[in-house]
Scaffold this motif. Structure first.
Motif, PDB file in Angstrom:
ATOM      1  N   HIS A  38       0.843  -1.196   0.000  1.00 26.19           N
ATOM      2  CA  HIS A  38       0.000   0.000   0.000  1.00 26.19           C
ATOM      3  C   HIS A  38       0.878   1.245   0.000  1.00 26.19           C
ATOM      4  O   HIS A  38       2.038   1.213   0.398  1.00 26.19           O
ATOM      5  CB  HIS A  38      -0.988   0.004   1.176  1.00 26.19           C
ATOM      6  N   SER A  39       0.284   2.319  -0.477  1.00 22.42           N
ATOM      7  CA  SER A  39       1.044   3.562  -0.593  1.00 22.42           C
ATOM      8  C   SER A  39       0.847   4.411   0.660  1.00 22.42           C
ATOM      9  O   SER A  39      -0.137   4.270   1.377  1.00 22.42           O
ATOM     10  CB  SER A  39       0.599   4.349  -1.821  1.00 22.42           C
ATOM     11  N   HIS A  40       1.814   5.262   0.899  1.00 14.29           N
ATOM     12  CA  HIS A  40       1.716   6.226   1.985  1.00 14.29           C
ATOM     13  C   HIS A  40       1.678   7.592   1.311  1.00 14.29           C
ATOM     14  O   HIS A  40       2.697   8.093   0.844  1.00 14.29           O
ATOM     15  CB  HIS A  40       2.921   6.108   2.925  1.00 14.29           C
ATOM     16  N   ASN A  41       0.487   8.142   1.235  1.00 11.68           N
ATOM     17  CA  ASN A  41       0.291   9.376   0.477  1.00 11.68           C
ATOM     18  C   ASN A  41       0.396  10.599   1.375  1.00 11.68           C
ATOM     19  O   ASN A  41      -0.351  10.743   2.330  1.00 11.68           O
ATOM     20  CB  ASN A  41      -1.067   9.364  -0.222  1.00 11.68           C
ATOM     21  N   ILE A  72       7.657  18.876  -1.814  1.00  5.94           N
ATOM     22  CA  ILE A  72       6.388  18.428  -2.396  1.00  5.94           C
ATOM     23  C   ILE A  72       6.578  16.973  -2.840  1.00  5.94           C
ATOM     24  O   ILE A  72       7.551  16.644  -3.513  1.00  5.94           O
ATOM     25  CB  ILE A  72       5.999  19.310  -3.605  1.00  5.94           C
ATOM     26  N   VAL A  73       5.637  16.125  -2.435  1.00  2.00           N
ATOM     27  CA  VAL A  73       5.706  14.712  -2.798  1.00  2.00           C
ATOM     28  C   VAL A  73       5.152  14.551  -4.213  1.00  2.00           C
ATOM     29  O   VAL A  73       4.005  14.901  -4.491  1.00  2.00           O
ATOM     30  CB  VAL A  73       4.911  13.844  -1.798  1.00  2.00           C
ATOM     31  N   GLU A  74       5.989  14.050  -5.106  1.00  3.26           N
ATOM     32  CA  GLU A  74       5.569  13.803  -6.487  1.00  3.26           C
ATOM     33  C   GLU A  74       5.064  12.381  -6.682  1.00  3.26           C
ATOM     34  O   GLU A  74       4.244  12.130  -7.550  1.00  3.26           O
ATOM     35  CB  GLU A  74       6.722  14.091  -7.445  1.00  3.26           C
ATOM     36  N   ALA A  75       5.593  11.436  -5.905  1.00  7.27           N
ATOM     37  CA  ALA A  75       5.149  10.045  -5.953  1.00  7.27           C
ATOM     38  C   ALA A  75       5.272   9.469  -4.544  1.00  7.27           C
ATOM     39  O   ALA A  75       6.244   9.746  -3.842  1.00  7.27           O
ATOM     40  CB  ALA A  75       6.000   9.244  -6.934  1.00  7.27           C
ATOM     41  N   PRO A  76       4.285   8.686  -4.123  1.00 11.45           N
ATOM     42  CA  PRO A  76       4.292   8.156  -2.760  1.00 11.45           C
ATOM     43  C   PRO A  76       5.349   7.072  -2.563  1.00 11.45           C
ATOM     44  O   PRO A  76       5.888   6.540  -3.527  1.00 11.45           O
ATOM     45  CB  PRO A  76       2.897   7.549  -2.618  1.00 11.45           C
ATOM     46  N   TYR A  77       5.620   6.767  -1.304  1.00 11.44           N
ATOM     47  CA  TYR A  77       6.430   5.581  -1.033  1.00 11.44           C
ATOM     48  C   TYR A  77       5.462   4.441  -0.749  1.00 11.44           C
ATOM     49  O   TYR A  77       4.299   4.655  -0.397  1.00 11.44           O
ATOM     50  CB  TYR A  77       7.455   5.807   0.080  1.00 11.44           C
ATOM     51  N   LYS A 103      10.727   3.376  -2.647  1.00 10.81           N
ATOM     52  CA  LYS A 103      10.822   4.778  -2.254  1.00 10.81           C
ATOM     53  C   LYS A 103       9.961   5.654  -3.177  1.00 10.81           C
ATOM     54  O   LYS A 103       9.731   5.323  -4.327  1.00 10.81           O
ATOM     55  CB  LYS A 103      12.268   5.263  -2.325  1.00 10.81           C
ATOM     56  N   GLY A 104       9.565   6.791  -2.617  1.00 13.58           N
ATOM     57  CA  GLY A 104       8.817   7.775  -3.382  1.00 13.58           C
ATOM     58  C   GLY A 104       9.735   8.868  -3.916  1.00 13.58           C
ATOM     59  O   GLY A 104      10.962   8.809  -3.756  1.00 13.58           O
ATOM     60  N   LEU A 105       9.124   9.863  -4.535  1.00 15.55           N
ATOM     61  CA  LEU A 105       9.877  10.982  -5.114  1.00 15.55           C
ATOM     62  C   LEU A 105       9.378  12.306  -4.547  1.00 15.55           C
ATOM     63  O   LEU A 105       8.182  12.496  -4.385  1.00 15.55           O
ATOM     64  CB  LEU A 105       9.703  11.000  -6.634  1.00 15.55           C
TER      65      LEU A 105
END
Length: 190
Positions: A139-142, A169-174, A184-186
């Protein structure tokens, strides 16, 4: 014969007509009920198939690390058609390298006629694969924004320009699996 008498055939014809209409209505409802039952059976069979596919994916889950955000990009419309094709080529290679005939066959059927897909179909297919992977427990952590910290390094790739305490700013979740970071996210500096 008097002029007020009713021909005895009309009530009989009226009764036959009413019975005929009633019979047609009953047949319609029987067929509709049967049709609805077939839809339920078909859905439950597809549900069973998804469980089997999720089971196959879960056997090789670690190999899908690195695909979550590319699927996420396709689903959210931030990928172009050629990038979506590349991402599905990568998925095909990951699956082929597992040497599981059932999984390879499923993916082959799932991606049939892929050369003619448009971005909308890629989005639908990416959503289906994402749902299967999430069924496996990923699952993602948004988050929308984060304050960069030493913990952030575990969750996100660090842009070179980010300093401790800086808002990003979160561009992609982890992505998390079994309470550990799966992918990892971006982020980018605000």
């Amino acid at each position: 014969m008097s002029t007020n008498s009713i021909n005895p055939i009309w009530p009989i014809l009226g009764g036959i007509f009413v019975i005929g209409i009633g019979y047609c209505i009953m047949q319609f409802y029987k067929k509709d009920k049967l049709r609805r039952k077939k839809v339920v059976i078909k859905t439950s069979q597809l549900g069973t198939q998804n469980v089997n596919i999720a089971g196959l994916f879960s056997l090789y889950l670690k190999h899908f690390s690195g695909t979550m955000n590319s699927l996420y990009d396709i689903i959210n419309g931030s990928s172009e058609l050629y990038i979506a094709k590349i991402n599905f080529d990568n998925l095909e290679q990951i699956i082929a390298a597992r040497h599981n005939e059932e999984l390879i066959k499923w993916f082959s059927v799932f991606t049939k006629d892929r050369n003619s897909w448009d971005i909308v179909l890629y989005k639908d297919k990416a959503t289906e694969i994402m749902n299967i992977l999430m069924e496996c427990g990923i699952h993602s952590h948004n988050e929308k924004e984060i304050s960069w910290s030493n913990e952030s390094v575990k969750k996100y790739y660090k842009p070179t320009s980010v300093q401790l305490g800086q808002i990003c700013i979160v561009e992609a979740p982890y992505w998390i699996y079994n309470e550990e970071i799966f992918e990892k996210g971006l982020v980018k500096a605000k």
